[in-house]
Design a protein around this motif. Structure first.
Motif, PDB file in Angstrom:
ATOM      1  N   LYS A  53       0.833  -1.209   0.000  1.00 20.30           N
ATOM      2  CA  LYS A  53       0.000   0.000   0.000  1.00 20.30           C
ATOM      3  C   LYS A  53       0.866   1.257   0.000  1.00 20.30           C
ATOM      4  O   LYS A  53       0.559   2.232  -0.683  1.00 20.30           O
ATOM      5  CB  LYS A  53      -0.931   0.001   1.203  1.00 20.30           C
ATOM      6  CG  LYS A  53      -2.068  -0.983   1.072  1.00 20.30           C
ATOM      7  CD  LYS A  53      -2.960  -0.938   2.304  1.00 20.30           C
ATOM      8  CE  LYS A  53      -4.095  -1.935   2.178  1.00 20.30           C
ATOM      9  NZ  LYS A  53      -4.963  -1.922   3.366  1.00 20.30           N
ATOM     10  N   GLN A  56       2.291   1.694  -3.478  1.00 23.61           N
ATOM     11  CA  GLN A  56       1.252   2.160  -4.395  1.00 23.61           C
ATOM     12  C   GLN A  56       0.952   3.639  -4.176  1.00 23.61           C
ATOM     13  O   GLN A  56       0.792   4.393  -5.134  1.00 23.61           O
ATOM     14  CB  GLN A  56      -0.031   1.330  -4.233  1.00 23.61           C
ATOM     15  CG  GLN A  56      -1.075   1.655  -5.281  1.00 23.61           C
ATOM     16  CD  GLN A  56      -0.586   1.345  -6.687  1.00 23.61           C
ATOM     17  OE1 GLN A  56      -0.170   0.231  -6.974  1.00 23.61           O
ATOM     18  NE2 GLN A  56      -0.624   2.329  -7.575  1.00 23.61           N
ATOM     19  N   ALA A  57       0.903   4.063  -2.924  1.00 24.04           N
ATOM     20  CA  ALA A  57       0.649   5.478  -2.624  1.00 24.04           C
ATOM     21  C   ALA A  57       1.766   6.352  -3.160  1.00 24.04           C
ATOM     22  O   ALA A  57       1.522   7.443  -3.711  1.00 24.04           O
ATOM     23  CB  ALA A  57       0.485   5.675  -1.121  1.00 24.04           C
ATOM     24  N   ASP A  60       1.336   6.524  -6.915  1.00 26.03           N
ATOM     25  CA  ASP A  60       0.203   7.386  -7.246  1.00 26.03           C
ATOM     26  C   ASP A  60       0.581   8.860  -7.107  1.00 26.03           C
ATOM     27  O   ASP A  60       0.209   9.691  -7.940  1.00 26.03           O
ATOM     28  CB  ASP A  60      -1.005   7.068  -6.361  1.00 26.03           C
ATOM     29  CG  ASP A  60      -1.608   5.697  -6.662  1.00 26.03           C
ATOM     30  OD1 ASP A  60      -1.311   5.114  -7.731  1.00 26.03           O
ATOM     31  OD2 ASP A  60      -2.381   5.204  -5.810  1.00 26.03           O
ATOM     32  N   ARG A  63       2.786   9.798 -10.019  1.00 20.75           N
ATOM     33  CA  ARG A  63       1.984   9.915 -11.232  1.00 20.75           C
ATOM     34  C   ARG A  63       1.225  11.248 -11.238  1.00 20.75           C
ATOM     35  O   ARG A  63       1.176  11.937 -12.257  1.00 20.75           O
ATOM     36  CB  ARG A  63       0.996   8.758 -11.325  1.00 20.75           C
ATOM     37  CG  ARG A  63       0.164   8.778 -12.604  1.00 20.75           C
ATOM     38  CD  ARG A  63      -0.775   7.578 -12.724  1.00 20.75           C
ATOM     39  NE  ARG A  63      -0.014   6.343 -12.782  1.00 20.75           N
ATOM     40  CZ  ARG A  63      -0.120   5.350 -11.887  1.00 20.75           C
ATOM     41  NH1 ARG A  63      -0.955   5.442 -10.874  1.00 20.75           N
ATOM     42  NH2 ARG A  63       0.599   4.257 -12.000  1.00 20.75           N
ATOM     43  N   ALA A  64       0.678  11.632 -10.092  1.00 19.61           N
ATOM     44  CA  ALA A  64      -0.057  12.890  -9.993  1.00 19.61           C
ATOM     45  C   ALA A  64       0.879  14.081 -10.250  1.00 19.61           C
ATOM     46  O   ALA A  64       0.480  15.039 -10.924  1.00 19.61           O
ATOM     47  CB  ALA A  64      -0.725  13.013  -8.628  1.00 19.61           C
TER      48      ALA A  64
END
Length: 71
Positions: A53, A56-57, A60, A63-64
């Protein structure tokens, strides 16, 4: 004291993506051996899920950032 399932342990929250990924790979390697006792396997699995997790955070968030740069 019980920790909420969604709360990231402090030692994981402070990890870089690369460190968390390496720790996750170590967890998977240990679990794949089949030599870890059941209770330890469950604890390792929980840690692995927290590491996943966290990774993944971090992905993310990266990516943002890239999407904001490209916008």
């Amino acid at each position: 004291m019980l920790r909420a399932m969604t709360e990231t342990p402090p030692d994981i929250a402070a990890m870089t993506f690369e460190d968390a990924l390496k720790a996750l790979e170590d967890v998977v390697r240990r679990l794949e051996t089949g030599e870890v006792p059941l209770d330890d396997s469950i604890a390792l699995y929980e840690r692995g899920e927290a590491l996943r997790k966290h990774c993944q955070a971090r992905l993310d968030a990266a990516r943002a950032r890239i999407e904001r740069i490209l916008a």
